[in-house]
Design a protein around this motif. Structure first.
Motif, mmCIF file in Angstrom:
data_model
loop_
_atom_site.group_PDB
_atom_site.id
_atom_site.type_symbol
_atom_site.label_atom_id
_atom_site.label_comp_id
_atom_site.label_asym_id
_atom_site.label_seq_id
_atom_site.Cartn_x
_atom_site.Cartn_y
_atom_site.Cartn_z
ATOM 1 N N TYR A 74 9.668 -12.414 -1.332
ATOM 2 C CA TYR A 74 9.549 -11.286 -2.478
ATOM 3 C C TYR A 74 8.254 -10.985 -3.080
ATOM 4 C CZ TYR A 74 9.765 -9.706 -7.280
ATOM 5 O OH TYR A 74 9.368 -9.052 -8.696
ATOM 6 N N ILE A 75 7.463 -12.205 -3.083
ATOM 7 C CA ILE A 75 5.959 -12.097 -3.441
ATOM 8 C C ILE A 75 5.125 -11.062 -2.672
ATOM 9 C CG2 ILE A 75 3.914 -13.264 -4.254
ATOM 10 C CD1 ILE A 75 5.912 -13.366 -6.589
ATOM 11 N N LEU A 76 5.225 -11.468 -1.376
ATOM 12 C CA LEU A 76 4.693 -10.956 -0.234
ATOM 13 C C LEU A 76 4.832 -9.230 -0.050
ATOM 14 C CD1 LEU A 76 4.824 -13.484 2.742
ATOM 15 C CD2 LEU A 76 2.834 -12.906 1.085
ATOM 16 N N ALA A 77 6.183 -9.303 -0.340
ATOM 17 C CA ALA A 77 6.834 -7.861 -0.523
ATOM 18 C C ALA A 77 5.852 -7.194 -1.494
ATOM 19 C CB ALA A 77 8.055 -7.462 -0.727
ATOM 20 N N GLN A 78 5.856 -7.587 -2.828
ATOM 21 C CA GLN A 78 5.060 -6.985 -4.024
ATOM 22 C C GLN A 78 3.562 -6.801 -3.709
ATOM 23 O OE1 GLN A 78 6.581 -5.337 -6.145
ATOM 24 N NE2 GLN A 78 8.319 -6.173 -7.047
ATOM 25 N N VAL A 79 3.144 -7.852 -3.116
ATOM 26 C CA VAL A 79 1.751 -7.924 -2.905
ATOM 27 C C VAL A 79 1.615 -6.755 -1.686
ATOM 28 C CG1 VAL A 79 -0.033 -9.315 -1.684
ATOM 29 C CG2 VAL A 79 1.223 -10.344 -3.410
ATOM 30 N N GLY A 80 2.201 -6.762 -0.798
ATOM 31 C CA GLY A 80 2.071 -5.721 0.351
ATOM 32 C C GLY A 80 2.126 -4.395 -0.387
ATOM 33 N N PHE A 81 3.009 -4.164 -1.094
ATOM 34 C CA PHE A 81 3.194 -2.788 -1.675
ATOM 35 C C PHE A 81 1.919 -2.377 -2.777
ATOM 36 C CE2 PHE A 81 5.017 -0.183 -5.464
ATOM 37 C CZ PHE A 81 4.831 1.068 -4.843
ATOM 38 N N SER A 82 1.501 -3.392 -3.573
ATOM 39 C CA SER A 82 0.378 -3.028 -4.400
ATOM 40 C C SER A 82 -0.966 -3.172 -3.807
ATOM 41 C CB SER A 82 0.411 -3.961 -5.239
ATOM 42 O OG SER A 82 -0.006 -5.203 -4.974
ATOM 43 N N VAL A 83 -1.164 -4.036 -2.858
ATOM 44 C CA VAL A 83 -2.489 -4.143 -2.068
ATOM 45 C C VAL A 83 -2.398 -3.014 -0.981
ATOM 46 C CG1 VAL A 83 -3.929 -5.553 -0.672
ATOM 47 C CG2 VAL A 83 -2.750 -6.262 -2.626
ATOM 48 N N GLY A 84 -3.341 -1.996 -0.932
ATOM 49 C CA GLY A 84 -3.224 -1.084 0.138
ATOM 50 C C GLY A 84 -4.632 -0.665 0.469
ATOM 51 N N LEU A 85 -4.485 0.557 1.135
ATOM 52 C CA LEU A 85 -5.793 1.187 1.645
ATOM 53 C C LEU A 85 -7.004 1.525 0.431
ATOM 54 C CD1 LEU A 85 -4.309 3.671 4.159
ATOM 55 C CD2 LEU A 85 -5.268 1.333 4.527
ATOM 56 N N GLY A 86 -6.272 1.729 -0.768
ATOM 57 C CA GLY A 86 -7.101 1.864 -1.858
ATOM 58 C C GLY A 86 -8.165 0.550 -2.320
ATOM 59 N N ASN A 87 -7.632 -0.631 -1.944
ATOM 60 C CA ASN A 87 -8.223 -1.687 -2.437
ATOM 61 C C ASN A 87 -9.587 -1.872 -1.217
ATOM 62 O OD1 ASN A 87 -5.190 -2.319 -2.942
ATOM 63 N ND2 ASN A 87 -6.324 -3.899 -3.897
ATOM 64 N N VAL A 88 -9.499 -1.286 -0.335
ATOM 65 C CA VAL A 88 -10.401 -1.348 0.894
ATOM 66 C C VAL A 88 -11.278 -0.276 0.866
ATOM 67 C CG1 VAL A 88 -10.824 -1.333 3.555
ATOM 68 C CG2 VAL A 88 -8.943 -2.632 2.504
ATOM 69 N N TRP A 89 -10.964 0.907 0.385
ATOM 70 C CA TRP A 89 -12.028 1.885 0.506
ATOM 71 C C TRP A 89 -12.243 2.604 -0.990
ATOM 72 C CZ3 TRP A 89 -8.898 4.562 4.823
ATOM 73 C CH2 TRP A 89 -7.891 5.224 4.432
ATOM 74 N N ARG A 90 -11.443 2.479 -1.891
ATOM 75 C CA ARG A 90 -11.397 3.099 -3.237
ATOM 76 C C ARG A 90 -12.187 2.083 -4.177
ATOM 77 N NH1 ARG A 90 -12.095 8.038 -6.031
ATOM 78 N NH2 ARG A 90 -11.368 7.727 -7.964
ATOM 79 N N PHE A 91 -11.710 1.137 -4.284
ATOM 80 C CA PHE A 91 -12.412 0.032 -5.146
ATOM 81 C C PHE A 91 -13.945 -0.283 -4.815
ATOM 82 C CE2 PHE A 91 -13.466 -4.265 -7.108
ATOM 83 C CZ PHE A 91 -12.675 -4.050 -8.154
ATOM 84 N N PRO A 92 -14.206 -0.531 -3.554
ATOM 85 C CA PRO A 92 -15.582 -0.669 -3.428
ATOM 86 C C PRO A 92 -16.688 0.912 -3.585
ATOM 87 C CG PRO A 92 -14.350 -1.403 -1.403
ATOM 88 C CD PRO A 92 -13.404 -1.031 -2.144
#
Length: 733
Positions: A74-92
């Motif tokens: 369940y935790i991995l599912a929530q993390v997989g949903f919330s952590v996406g492409l935006g973490n890699v290219w939007r946040f930086p």
């Protein structure tokens, strides 16, 4: 345990109010204790009947609601949903644009004030009501049921273009098994007399040319369709096929995929970080990231962008968070989950930013060395013809241009600039600076498919790193897609009782068909349109309504009672004031600022002009503006439509229709109260049997299948029939 109905009857209070039908409809068959037992009802004729129906069942024939195999899944599912492409290219990109390390301060503050409270709220309502977004908000009030439908529409819009990005990553992944990489150098054109570089590539760069011409084969404007890009069409078909296969069995299939799709990106990010730190110039990039420009924090724009990033990073308003949590046990500690997933998301963003800046530092160093070498050759050519030999320091050997270091070059330039102050610009020497290279803010597809791919061409064993990088992007995208599609499927399955397999295949086929719009030559411009207009405002409106519905319509005090009963402890008072006052106000400010920004900025997009080999900002045509407005309107429209239908009784709230039966079976309160009763009941009522006004017509007891004992222990730690009574809504009494 008692062995007959008479023994049970002696244990029950005479004033128990529930009918057998109501009790069965509110049974929680998804908790482990209930899965291991069956409920026996002694009717007035004295005949027993086993009831293993799951909540939401009709006529006792529905299958049990599926549950996560483990808390880790369940935790991995929530993390997989919330952590996406935006973490890699939007946040930086936002860090680079908004003051480096200083940006982390407003982000963390708003994560605590907006992100965690709203994430906790969505987890709690989904876990307690055990339905998707439509069922949850129908439960709070049928007039607010449009919030759930709006979430589904937004999820569908986002899924349409988000899977296109996954298809781009699949294309680059398939092209990475080559040495050298196909975007390593500009292609050559040969004719009968000479060989020359493609002009479009020569004016830009090899990676830029490959992205716009080879991958997208992009047109000059959104009005020029240009037909389908067959390679991207195949990649899009592959992307939707993967999503369909992973989701066709619901969480039973997608949950297992999460182990790989959620964990693999962290392995790649750590490997990239270690490798990047060993490259020359990586620490220049990291130093640039953590050199805070504190004065930027005073700008309102930085706080607005930080709030928007917090909002989208956690996937609030999509319905995926609610859908995933609806498959939890009812006594799961969702507060711990909210804090854990929120900070995992934050640290993932920081880790990705470290990797990106380390790689960009390496790339900036390479570009700086190229600039130094080019300018040194120009200086050699100008010796005696604009630059005197006496201006060159004696320790610098210009006969070996490749051996001139960056430090020696800058010393030489300072001397030449000081002497040729008035004529320096005429020399045509470029400014070579690592800081200038790092200040070139690149976001989104430009960062992933141009800047990062260019840096990887200089890596040793570059095909291996390219394969790893784009496989990571595919996994990040799929993790978010699973949550997005779950935000569509779960509410519709709960509401309309359709077969999960049929709905999944139908949804994916429909989305692929519409997605062909994004794989034509002008498709990238439509991706930009949908990204800018189909999600931002509608999701903000949805989350504002969610917060207001719980805090003001349902009642924050009653919600706290529900949380105490569900979690076994009272949440911090901090959340009381956040949900009731602070978070709604901040969301309204963010919503107003977004409206103002859109009003002040006419709808436009960045187009790639082939002849000039540069990007140019163009305004959308009239029909494009109509589409932009329509996207926002269609996403928000379900809210007023459902409210109007319910308010004017066009769809009767008291009718015993299909959906009302479904919600009732899932412990959903009846909206129609009896005369003199308050129909604003809480999710969990702690009524004791002695407070009930009428006797119970049947006798019930619980038969444990997993062992003996004279006392029935319940999941919440209480004993006997009192636990069953605690779940009955007041309006059912």
């Amino acid at each position: 345990m008692p062995k007959n109905g008479k023994a049970v009857k002696r244990e029950l209070d005479d004033d128990v109010t529930e009918s057998v039908k109501d009790l069965l409809s509110n049974e929680d068959a998804c908790d482990d204790s209930f899965k291991k037992s069956s409920l026996i009802v002694d009717n007035q004729a004295g005949e027993g009947k086993d009831c293993d129906v799951e909540e939401g069942a009709s006529d006792g024939e529905e299958e049990e609601r599926p549950a996560w195999n483990s808390k880790l899944q369940y935790i991995l599912a929530q993390v997989g949903f919330s952590v996406g492409l935006g973490n890699v290219w939007r946040f930086p990109y936002l860090c680079q644009k908004n003051g480096g390390g200083a940006y982390l301060v407003p982000y963390l503050i708003l994560l605590v004030l907006i992100g965690i409270p709203l994430f906790f709220l969505e987890l709690a309502v989904g876990q307690r009501i055990r339905r998707g977004s439509i069922g949850v908000w129908n439960y709070i009030s049928p007039r607010l049921g449009g919030i759930g439908f709006a979430s589904c529409v937004v999820c569908f819009f986002v899924a349409l273009y988000y899977n296109v990005i996954i298809s781009w990553s699949l294309f680059y992944f398939s092209q990475s098994f080559q040495q050298p990489l196909p975007w390593h150098e500009c292609p050559l054109i040969k004719n009968k007399t000479s060989t020359f570089v493609v002009p479009e590539c020569e004016k830009s760069s090899a990676t830029t040319y490959y992205w716009y011409r080879e991958a997208l084969d992009i047109s000059d404007s959104i009005s020029e369709g240009g037909g389908l890009n067959w390679r991207m069409t195949l990649c899009l078909l592959a992307a939707w096929s993967m999503v369909c296969l992973a989701m066709i069995k619901g969480i039973q299939s997608s949950g297992k995929v999460m182990y790989f799709s959620s964990l693999f990106p962290y392995v790649v990010l750590i490997c990239f970080l270690v490798r990047a730190l060993l490259l020359k110039g990586s620490f220049d990039g990291i130093r640039h990231m953590f050199t805070p420009k504190l004065e930027i924090m005073l700008e309102a724009k930085v706080w607005r962008e930080a709030a928007t990033q917090v909002f989208f990073a956690l996937g609030l308003g999509f319905g995926g968070v609610i859908a995933f949590s609806s498959y939890n046990k009812r006594d799961n500690n969702c507060h711990f989950d909210a804090v854990l997933v929120s900070f995992i998301n934050f640290f993932t963003s920081v880790l990705a930013t470290l990797v990106v800046f380390a790689v960009l530092g390496f790339k900036a160093n390479i570009m700086n060395n190229k600039c130094v070498s080019l300018n040194t050759n120009r200086i050699v050519a100008l010796l005696g013809n604009g630059i005197e030999s006496s201006l060159i320091p004696h320790h610098i050997n210009l006969t070996q241009v490749s051996e001139v270091s960056a430090d020696d070059y800058h010393k030489m330039i300072e001397i030449i600039r000081g002497v040729k102050e008035d004529d320096y610009d005429k020399l045509g020497l470029d400014t070579c600076s690592i800081e200038d290279e790092l200040n070139k803010a690149v976001q989104g597809t430009g960062l992933a498919f141009i800047a990062f791919t260019e840096a990887m061409t200089h890596f040793p064993a570059s095909p291996f790193w390219s394969v790893m990088f784009f496989l990571m992007l595919v996994n990040l995208g799929l993790g978010s897609m699973f949550g997005t599609i779950e935000g569509i499927l779960t509410p519709l399955i709960d509401t309309f009782k359709v077969r999960k397999e049929f709905l999944t295949v139908g949804c994916c086929l429909l989305a692929f068909s519409i997605g062909l719009l994004f794989v034509q030559r002008s498709g990238n411009y439509f991706v930009t349109m949908f990204d800018d207009y189909s999600a931002t405002l509608p999701l903000l409106i949805v989350v504002v309504l969610e917060n207001v519905a719980i805090a003001w319509f349902y009642g924050i005090d009653k919600f706290f009672e529900d949380l105490k009963d569900m979690l076994g402890f009272t949440p911090y008072r901090f959340y009381y004031y956040m949900w009731k006052y602070i978070t709604p106000i901040l969301l309204l400010v963010l919503l107003c600022s977004s409206f103002i920004q859109l009003a002040m900025t006419p709808p436009s997009y960045s187009a790639w002009i082939q002849e000039e080999a540069t990007e140019k900002t163009l305004k959308f045509p009239v029909w494009g503006i109509v589409v932009c407005i329509s996207l926002v309107a269609m996403a928000v429209l379900p809210v007023p439509v459902v409210f109007g239908l319910r308010y004017f009784n066009i769809i009767d709230e008291k009718s015993g229709g299909r959906s009302s039966v479904s919600y009732k079976k899932g412990r959903i309160i009846k909206e129609s109260a009896r005369p003199g009763e308050d129909d604003d009941a809480s999710l969990i009522q702690g009524k004791s049997p002695s407070e009930a006004p009428s006797p119970m017509p049947g006798n019930i007891y619980r038969k444990q299948s997993g062992g003996g004992g004279d006392v029935d222990t319940t999941p919440n730690g209480r004993y006997g029939i009192g636990y069953l009574m605690a779940d009955v809504p007041e309006s059912d009494l």
